[in-house]
Motif scaffolding. Structure first.
Motif, short mmCIF file in Angstrom:
data_model
loop_
_atom_site.label_atom_id
_atom_site.label_comp_id
_atom_site.label_asym_id
_atom_site.label_seq_id
_atom_site.Cartn_x
_atom_site.Cartn_y
_atom_site.Cartn_z
N SER A 1 0.86 -1.19 0.00
CA SER A 1 0.00 0.00 0.00
C SER A 1 0.90 1.24 0.00
CB SER A 1 -0.92 0.00 1.22
OG SER A 1 -0.17 -0.03 2.42
N ILE A 2 0.32 2.35 -0.44
CA ILE A 2 1.14 3.57 -0.64
C ILE A 2 0.48 4.74 0.07
CG2 ILE A 2 2.24 5.02 -2.40
CD1 ILE A 2 1.24 2.84 -4.48
N GLY A 3 1.28 5.53 0.78
CA GLY A 3 0.75 6.71 1.46
C GLY A 3 1.60 7.93 1.19
N GLY A 4 0.94 9.09 1.12
CA GLY A 4 1.64 10.37 1.03
C GLY A 4 1.45 11.08 2.36
N GLY A 5 0.67 12.17 2.34
CA GLY A 5 0.42 12.90 3.59
C GLY A 5 -0.61 12.24 4.48
N HIS A 6 -1.30 11.21 3.98
CA HIS A 6 -2.36 10.50 4.72
C HIS A 6 -3.51 11.43 5.11
CE1 HIS A 6 1.26 8.01 5.09
NE2 HIS A 6 0.43 6.99 5.08
N PHE A 7 -3.87 12.33 4.19
CA PHE A 7 -5.01 13.21 4.43
C PHE A 7 -6.30 12.69 3.80
CE2 PHE A 7 -1.49 16.16 5.18
CZ PHE A 7 -1.89 16.72 6.38
N SER A 8 -6.21 11.64 2.97
CA SER A 8 -7.44 11.02 2.49
C SER A 8 -8.10 10.37 3.70
CB SER A 8 -7.15 10.01 1.38
OG SER A 8 -6.13 9.12 1.77
N MET A 9 -9.41 10.15 3.64
CA MET A 9 -10.14 9.90 4.88
C MET A 9 -10.92 8.61 4.94
SD MET A 9 -11.65 13.68 5.49
CE MET A 9 -10.70 14.96 6.28
N GLU B 1 10.32 14.83 -6.66
CA GLU B 1 9.98 13.49 -6.18
C GLU B 1 8.56 13.54 -5.61
OE1 GLU B 1 14.35 11.69 -5.05
OE2 GLU B 1 13.24 12.72 -3.47
N ALA B 2 7.88 12.38 -5.64
CA ALA B 2 6.44 12.38 -5.39
C ALA B 2 6.05 12.60 -3.93
CB ALA B 2 5.83 11.07 -5.88
N GLY B 3 6.99 12.40 -3.00
CA GLY B 3 6.64 12.57 -1.59
C GLY B 3 6.78 14.01 -1.10
N ASN C 1 -0.21 21.14 2.61
CA ASN C 1 0.47 20.03 3.30
C ASN C 1 0.46 18.73 2.50
OD1 ASN C 1 -1.30 21.79 5.07
ND2 ASN C 1 0.21 21.14 6.56
N PHE C 2 -0.30 18.66 1.43
CA PHE C 2 -0.44 17.40 0.69
C PHE C 2 0.81 17.10 -0.13
CE2 PHE C 2 -4.67 19.55 0.77
CZ PHE C 2 -5.15 18.84 1.86
N THR C 3 1.03 15.80 -0.38
CA THR C 3 2.17 15.43 -1.22
C THR C 3 1.74 15.47 -2.69
OG1 THR C 3 1.69 13.05 -1.24
CG2 THR C 3 3.10 13.87 0.56
N VAL C 4 2.73 15.58 -3.56
CA VAL C 4 2.44 15.60 -5.00
C VAL C 4 1.86 14.24 -5.42
CG1 VAL C 4 3.55 15.67 -7.28
CG2 VAL C 4 4.07 17.42 -5.56
N GLY C 5 2.46 13.13 -4.93
CA GLY C 5 1.98 11.80 -5.31
C GLY C 5 0.55 11.56 -4.87
N GLY C 6 0.22 11.97 -3.64
CA GLY C 6 -1.14 11.80 -3.13
C GLY C 6 -2.12 12.68 -3.88
N TYR D 1 -5.51 6.44 -7.35
CA TYR D 1 -5.42 6.05 -5.93
C TYR D 1 -4.43 4.91 -5.70
CZ TYR D 1 -9.25 9.23 -5.11
OH TYR D 1 -10.01 10.38 -5.02
N GLY D 2 -3.27 5.03 -6.30
CA GLY D 2 -2.20 4.07 -6.05
C GLY D 2 -2.51 2.66 -6.50
N GLY D 3 -3.49 2.49 -7.36
CA GLY D 3 -3.89 1.13 -7.76
C GLY D 3 -3.05 0.53 -8.87
N LEU D 4 -2.30 1.38 -9.60
CA LEU D 4 -1.56 0.86 -10.76
C LEU D 4 -0.07 0.81 -10.53
CD1 LEU D 4 -3.42 2.74 -13.67
CD2 LEU D 4 -3.89 0.47 -12.74
N GLY D 5 0.43 1.62 -9.61
CA GLY D 5 1.88 1.66 -9.38
C GLY D 5 2.23 2.80 -8.45
N VAL D 6 3.53 2.92 -8.21
CA VAL D 6 4.01 3.98 -7.30
C VAL D 6 4.50 5.15 -8.14
CG1 VAL D 6 5.48 4.50 -5.33
CG2 VAL D 6 4.86 2.12 -5.82
#
Ligand code: FAD
Length: 472
Positions: free
Chosen positions: A63-71, A104-106, A131-136, A187-192
């Motif tokens: 599983s993949i996380g950025g800022g973890h602001f999704s809820m 970089e995505a983080g 505060n959000f990451t680019v990847g997220g 939503y991180g379903g295909l790759g990082v």
């Protein structure tokens, strides 16, 4: 020879473990604190090579996380190796002349702003907070308050993605377009996503214009005054609970006037008691909401304010943080509605809030142009977005009650040809999900090709991808 080989293999395994394991905790949670998920291990990769090695060598799901602001558990699933991408947070190249940046995505928006602000450049599209990451943000295909812009995909030149095989691929609208249009909003379903190249805009001075009006006047006001404006940069309207019949429209227009707030960026820090008191007052005090239009907003929105675009774009989410999230928590939801259906949706939404006595703090209305073609697009045409900020209890009973009115709101949005946003709690039925995201099956078919073993998982995809997609 064999000894050297064995020794170097052992060394790389040990190195990998030392370099990547930083967090002894096994729980991944999000800002609401109501979605704790036990994962096997949390790692913070520091390079693309590390991400590739981890993806290639780890046998189980990831599983993949950025800022973890999704809820709603979008960043984790049980028994996964959790990649916390915040260690990949560097600017890789920056061209002030071409107005582009590769990161970089983080990295967070705020970190990018610190790099580009001295060159008087600004991010072209981002959310309301920094505060959000680019990847997220890419993975949800975020949007902001920008007038005339659609979702974030509109500012992405290209990106690099690590696939389930460990292969590193570059994707843009013309190179591996299926991955570009699949990973953005995927939503991180295909790759990082490990890198992205983004367009920038000029950092200009902006003046705040505030206008109060009945909600029935807004559609015409927006069409006549905001959409056609050559100088409007940010715009949103806050609809006042509990009656939902009046709103305040806030527009930031480009100006040559001197700034009244000289700061270039807002600091990232812990905002404490004053904001907490304000939100407590709104959600708990009898008639707190009624006083907002007449007392709180005139103070908040007072005067001729001129700021830099980057200042307004660098807000810190901690301003919203309650004192505790133990018994109740603040949560977001969002609905997208074709512009012509604005009034019809407002009427349906208000009735649902009132019927369920939902503890609504704010409904922020924004405008979004159509998507460029992402598979999981939420804006197929010009839309108004309704961002709902509310308070709910953290126990299972309260969660279930919120689920009931959320599904009613999703039905209301669908009934006017709209959609709902996926980074929030996973209350939608499978049928609602497919009606709101009609190309989800194309996305699932792409996932089966590039991730045949279902390596990349989280609660969103566990809920909607695992089930037979043909079932309606
Ligand atoms: C207070 C608040 C305000 C908000 N305002 C807005 C707004 O104005 N506009 C808007 O559009 N949204 C808004 N959001 C929603 C927000 O944009 C999303 O939750 C966004 O995903 C947050 O970014 P993040 O870095 O925290 O992503 P995370 O929550 O960490 O991750 C989101 C998704 O992206 C995936 N992901 C993360 N990094 C990567 C990567 N490198 N590669 C592949 N997949 C990855 C995760 O698996 C997950 O599925 C808001 C949220 C909050 C809490």
């Amino acid at each position: 020879m064999l000894r050297t080989l064995l020794l170097s293999a052992l060394l790389s395994i040990v190195l990998l473990a030392i370099l990547t394991t930083v967090d002894a905790g096994q729980i991944v949670n999000d800002i609401t604190q109501i979605n704790p998920i036990e994962v096997d291990r949390i790692v913070v990769p520091k390079s693309v090579t590390e991400v590739r090695e981890l993806v290639q060598s780890y046998r189980g799901p990831i599983s993949i996380g950025g800022g973890h602001f999704s809820m709603g558990g979008q960043t984790a699933s049980e028994h996964t190796l959790h990649l916390d991408m915040r260690g990949l947070n560097h600017v890789l190249s920056f061209s002030p002349e071409k107005k582009t940046i590769t990161v970089e995505a983080g990295i967070t928006w705020h970190m990018i702003q610190e790099t580009i602000d001295p060159y008087n450049l600004s991010l072209k599209i981002m959310q309301s907070y920094s505060n959000f990451t680019v990847g997220g943000s890419l993975s949800v295909n975020a949007h902001g308050r920008y007038v005339g812009q659609g979702p974030l995909i509109g500012s992405v030149k290209s990106m690099k993605v690590v696939l389930a095989s460990g292969e590193l691929v570059e994707a843009s609208a013309t190179q591996r377009p299926e991955l570009f249009f699949g990973c953005i909003g995927g939503y991180g379903g295909l790759g990082v996503i490990v890198e992205a190249t983004l367009d920038l805009a000029d950092n200009v001075k902006m003046k705040q214009i505030v206008e109060h009006m009945p909600v029935t006047a807004y559609k015409k006001y927006f069409a006549d005054k905001i959409k056609s404006s050559k100088t409007a940069i940010f715009h949103n309207a806050d609809l006042y609970p509990p009656d939902y019949d009046r709103l305040v429209a806030i527009t930031w227009v480009e100006t040559d006037a001197p700034v009244t707030i000289p700061d270039r960026l807002m600091p990232i820090r812990n905002h404490k008691w004053l904001n907490q008191l304000g939100y407590y007052w709104l959600t708990e005090v009898p008639f707190g909401r009624q006083l907002r239009e007449r007392v709180a907003d005139p103070i908040r929105l007072h005067g001729d304010v001129v700021v830099w675009r980057n200042f307004e774009a660098s807000r810190d989410v901690s301003i919203l943080e309650p004192r505790t999230r133990d018994r109740s928590t603040y949560v977001l939801q969002e609905y997208f509605v074709p512009v012509q259906q604005f009034d019809e949706f407002v009427a349906k939404m208000s009735k649902i809030f009132v019927r369920h006595d939902a503890n609504i703090m704010n409904v922020s209305i924004r405008h979004a142009g159509p998507d460029r073609g992402s598979l999981m697009d939420w804006a197929r045409e010009e839309d108004f977005a309704f961002v709902i900020y509310y308070k709910q209890g953290t126990n299972e009973h309260e969660k279930a009650l919120v689920g009931v009115w959320t599904r009613e709101l999703i039905d209301a949005a669908l009934s006017v040809g709209g959609s709902y946003y996926l980074p929030y709690q996973l209350h939608a039925t499978e049928k609602q999900f497919h009606l709101a995201y009609p190309r989800a099956r194309e996305f699932f078919s792409l996932k089966r090709q590039v991730d045949p073993g279902n390596k990349f998982r989280n609660k969103l995809w566990d809920k909607y991808y695992q089930q037979p997609e043909t079932k309606e």
